[in-house]
Design a protein around this motif. Structure first.
Motif, PDB file in Angstrom:
ATOM      1  N   PRO A  43       0.812  -1.230   0.000  1.00  0.00           N
ATOM      2  CA  PRO A  43       0.000   0.000   0.000  1.00  0.00           C
ATOM      3  C   PRO A  43       0.838   1.270   0.000  1.00  0.00           C
ATOM      4  N   GLY A  44       1.910   1.286   0.805  1.00  0.00           N
ATOM      5  CA  GLY A  44       2.762   2.470   0.862  1.00  0.00           C
ATOM      6  C   GLY A  44       3.486   2.716  -0.452  1.00  0.00           C
ATOM      7  N   LEU A  45       3.931   1.639  -1.097  1.00  0.00           N
ATOM      8  CA  LEU A  45       4.636   1.782  -2.369  1.00  0.00           C
ATOM      9  C   LEU A  45       3.703   2.297  -3.455  1.00  0.00           C
ATOM     10  N   LEU A  46       2.491   1.745  -3.528  1.00  0.00           N
ATOM     11  CA  LEU A  46       1.545   2.215  -4.536  1.00  0.00           C
ATOM     12  C   LEU A  46       1.263   3.702  -4.357  1.00  0.00           C
ATOM     13  N   LYS A  47       1.089   4.133  -3.117  1.00  0.00           N
ATOM     14  CA  LYS A  47       0.827   5.547  -2.845  1.00  0.00           C
ATOM     15  C   LYS A  47       2.022   6.410  -3.231  1.00  0.00           C
ATOM     16  N   ALA A  48       3.224   5.986  -2.859  1.00  0.00           N
ATOM     17  CA  ALA A  48       4.427   6.763  -3.151  1.00  0.00           C
ATOM     18  C   ALA A  48       4.660   6.908  -4.648  1.00  0.00           C
ATOM     19  N   LEU A  49       4.307   5.887  -5.406  1.00  0.00           N
ATOM     20  CA  LEU A  49       4.531   5.896  -6.856  1.00  0.00           C
ATOM     21  C   LEU A  49       3.317   6.380  -7.646  1.00  0.00           C
ATOM     22  N   GLN A  50       2.248   6.724  -6.944  1.00  0.00           N
ATOM     23  CA  GLN A  50       0.995   7.155  -7.578  1.00  0.00           C
ATOM     24  C   GLN A  50       0.463   6.108  -8.551  1.00  0.00           C
ATOM     25  N   VAL A  51       0.518   4.866  -8.099  1.00  0.00           N
ATOM     26  CA  VAL A  51      -0.066   3.748  -8.851  1.00  0.00           C
ATOM     27  C   VAL A  51      -1.424   3.462  -8.218  1.00  0.00           C
ATOM     28  N   PRO A  52      -2.521   3.628  -8.947  1.00  0.00           N
ATOM     29  CA  PRO A  52      -3.838   3.455  -8.331  1.00  0.00           C
ATOM     30  C   PRO A  52      -4.138   2.005  -7.962  1.00  0.00           C
ATOM     31  N   GLU A  53      -4.713   1.814  -6.781  1.00  0.00           N
ATOM     32  CA  GLU A  53      -5.141   0.475  -6.378  1.00  0.00           C
ATOM     33  C   GLU A  53      -6.185  -0.060  -7.348  1.00  0.00           C
ATOM     34  N   SER A  54      -6.961   0.841  -7.954  1.00  0.00           N
ATOM     35  CA  SER A  54      -8.015   0.434  -8.885  1.00  0.00           C
ATOM     36  C   SER A  54      -7.459  -0.150 -10.183  1.00  0.00           C
ATOM     37  N   SER A  55      -6.156  -0.052 -10.401  1.00  0.00           N
ATOM     38  CA  SER A  55      -5.555  -0.644 -11.603  1.00  0.00           C
ATOM     39  C   SER A  55      -5.365  -2.148 -11.462  1.00  0.00           C
ATOM     40  N   GLN A  56      -5.665  -2.692 -10.300  1.00  0.00           N
ATOM     41  CA  GLN A  56      -5.385  -4.093 -10.004  1.00  0.00           C
ATOM     42  C   GLN A  56      -6.012  -5.053 -11.006  1.00  0.00           C
ATOM     43  N   VAL A  57      -5.196  -5.981 -11.482  1.00  0.00           N
ATOM     44  CA  VAL A  57      -5.675  -7.153 -12.216  1.00  0.00           C
ATOM     45  C   VAL A  57      -5.039  -8.359 -11.546  1.00  0.00           C
ATOM     46  N   LEU A  58      -5.723  -9.493 -11.586  1.00  0.00           N
ATOM     47  CA  LEU A  58      -5.238 -10.703 -10.933  1.00  0.00           C
ATOM     48  C   LEU A  58      -4.985 -11.778 -11.968  1.00  0.00           C
ATOM     49  N   VAL A  59      -3.807 -12.367 -11.903  1.00  0.00           N
ATOM     50  CA  VAL A  59      -3.396 -13.392 -12.863  1.00  0.00           C
ATOM     51  C   VAL A  59      -3.096 -14.668 -12.088  1.00  0.00           C
ATOM     52  N   PHE A  60      -3.692 -15.779 -12.524  1.00  0.00           N
ATOM     53  CA  PHE A  60      -3.490 -17.012 -11.761  1.00  0.00           C
ATOM     54  C   PHE A  60      -2.553 -17.992 -12.441  1.00  0.00           C
ATOM     55  N   SER A  61      -1.834 -17.543 -13.468  1.00  0.00           N
ATOM     56  CA  SER A  61      -0.827 -18.416 -14.072  1.00  0.00           C
ATOM     57  C   SER A  61       0.473 -18.340 -13.277  1.00  0.00           C
ATOM     58  N   LYS A  62       1.217 -19.411 -13.309  1.00  0.00           N
ATOM     59  CA  LYS A  62       2.478 -19.504 -12.566  1.00  0.00           C
ATOM     60  C   LYS A  62       3.604 -18.958 -13.442  1.00  0.00           C
ATOM     61  N   THR A  63       3.725 -17.625 -13.468  1.00  0.00           N
ATOM     62  CA  THR A  63       4.640 -17.021 -14.438  1.00  0.00           C
ATOM     63  C   THR A  63       5.593 -15.996 -13.852  1.00  0.00           C
ATOM     64  N   SER A  64       5.739 -15.938 -12.553  1.00  0.00           N
ATOM     65  CA  SER A  64       6.745 -15.030 -12.006  1.00  0.00           C
ATOM     66  C   SER A  64       7.748 -15.843 -11.206  1.00  0.00           C
ATOM     67  N   MET A  65       8.749 -15.176 -10.669  1.00  0.00           N
ATOM     68  CA  MET A  65       9.749 -15.903  -9.890  1.00  0.00           C
ATOM     69  C   MET A  65       9.171 -16.442  -8.591  1.00  0.00           C
ATOM     70  N   GLN A  66       7.966 -16.026  -8.221  1.00  0.00           N
ATOM     71  CA  GLN A  66       7.297 -16.565  -7.034  1.00  0.00           C
ATOM     72  C   GLN A  66       6.179 -17.528  -7.442  1.00  0.00           C
ATOM     73  N   ARG A  67       6.418 -18.265  -8.494  1.00  0.00           N
ATOM     74  CA  ARG A  67       5.403 -19.115  -9.108  1.00  0.00           C
ATOM     75  C   ARG A  67       4.765 -20.109  -8.147  1.00  0.00           C
ATOM     76  N   SER A  68       5.520 -20.546  -7.137  1.00  0.00           N
ATOM     77  CA  SER A  68       4.970 -21.528  -6.202  1.00  0.00           C
ATOM     78  C   SER A  68       3.848 -20.937  -5.349  1.00  0.00           C
ATOM     79  N   ARG A  69       3.756 -19.629  -5.287  1.00  0.00           N
ATOM     80  CA  ARG A  69       2.724 -18.975  -4.483  1.00  0.00           C
ATOM     81  C   ARG A  69       1.493 -18.592  -5.305  1.00  0.00           C
ATOM     82  N   ILE A  70       1.510 -18.868  -6.596  1.00  0.00           N
ATOM     83  CA  ILE A  70       0.449 -18.426  -7.504  1.00  0.00           C
ATOM     84  C   ILE A  70      -0.387 -19.616  -7.953  1.00  0.00           C
ATOM     85  N   SER A  71      -1.711 -19.435  -7.929  1.00  0.00           N
ATOM     86  CA  SER A  71      -2.641 -20.461  -8.414  1.00  0.00           C
ATOM     87  C   SER A  71      -3.993 -19.788  -8.611  1.00  0.00           C
ATOM     88  N   PRO A  72      -4.962 -20.508  -9.182  1.00  0.00           N
ATOM     89  CA  PRO A  72      -6.303 -19.925  -9.289  1.00  0.00           C
ATOM     90  C   PRO A  72      -6.886 -19.530  -7.933  1.00  0.00           C
TER      91      PRO A  72
END
Length: 199
Positions: free
Chosen positions: A62-91
């Protein structure tokens, strides 16, 4: 779902090759000093001119989004295992992506780091992580070697950049690559861009 749109954010660890054009003069990607919103925020944190609040559930998000003026409303959720934290991602536990014109911030539930990419006027896309453990002065770690296998390859026309593609997922979020993938760009039909996102 018919197609799952996958935003490949941070790739499998790999070393950038000195043969890559972006590693040569005048760009010198890995050695150059970045000039982007994350570099400027880090300077403010280092000098004590700014602090990032730490949230007990979401860490620095939350603090980073505010500092960078990135709106929380821009959120999209992706359930594919495609980042370096893939083990934490699922549907059942998708990765949240937040963005504006200069920035992408990736968040995984109970993730060890925030994944960040920033637009830099000289270097193009610059990748960072931010540890999700509370610290007096949080430190962004530039990922010059760990993201470029995918994000500095022929998939990005051999310059550091973003990848957006659609894949057929299985029930756990793994891409079934034998069914093919679709690179997404401005020419991709709308009904083929967004299937499988939680928005």
């Amino acid at each position: 779902p018919r197609l799952l749109v996958v935003f490949t954010f941070l790739g499998i660890p790999a070393l950038a090759s000195a043969d890559d054009d972006f590693e040569r003069a005048p760009i010198n990607y890995s050695k150059a000093t970045p000039n982007n919103p994350i570099a400027r925020l880090q300077l403010q944190l280092d000098t004590g001119k700014m602090q990032l609040p730490f949230h007990k559930d979401c860490g620095y998000l939350p603090g980073l989004l505010k500092a960078l003026q990135v709106p929380e409303s821009s959120q999209v959720l992706v359930f594919s295992k495609t980042s370096m934290q893939r083990s934490r991602i699922s549907p059942k536990s998708p990765r949240a992506l937040y963005f504006n014109d200069e920035m992408y911030v990736g968040f995984c539930q109970a993730g060890q780091v925030l994944e960040i990419s920033a637009v830099d006027p000289k270097l193009g896309t610059v990748f960072y992580t931010l540890d999700q453990q509370e610290a007096d002065r949080p430190k962004f770690v530039r990922q010059t070697d760990s993201c470029l296998l995918c994000h500095g390859s022929s998939q990005t026309k051999n310059v550091p950049g973003h990848i957006l593609r659609s894949v057929y997922p299985d029930r756990g979020g793994e891409a079934i690559l034998s069914l093919g993938t679709l690179r997404v760009d401005q020419t991709t039909a709308i009904d083929r861009r967004w299937g499988g996102w939680y928005v």
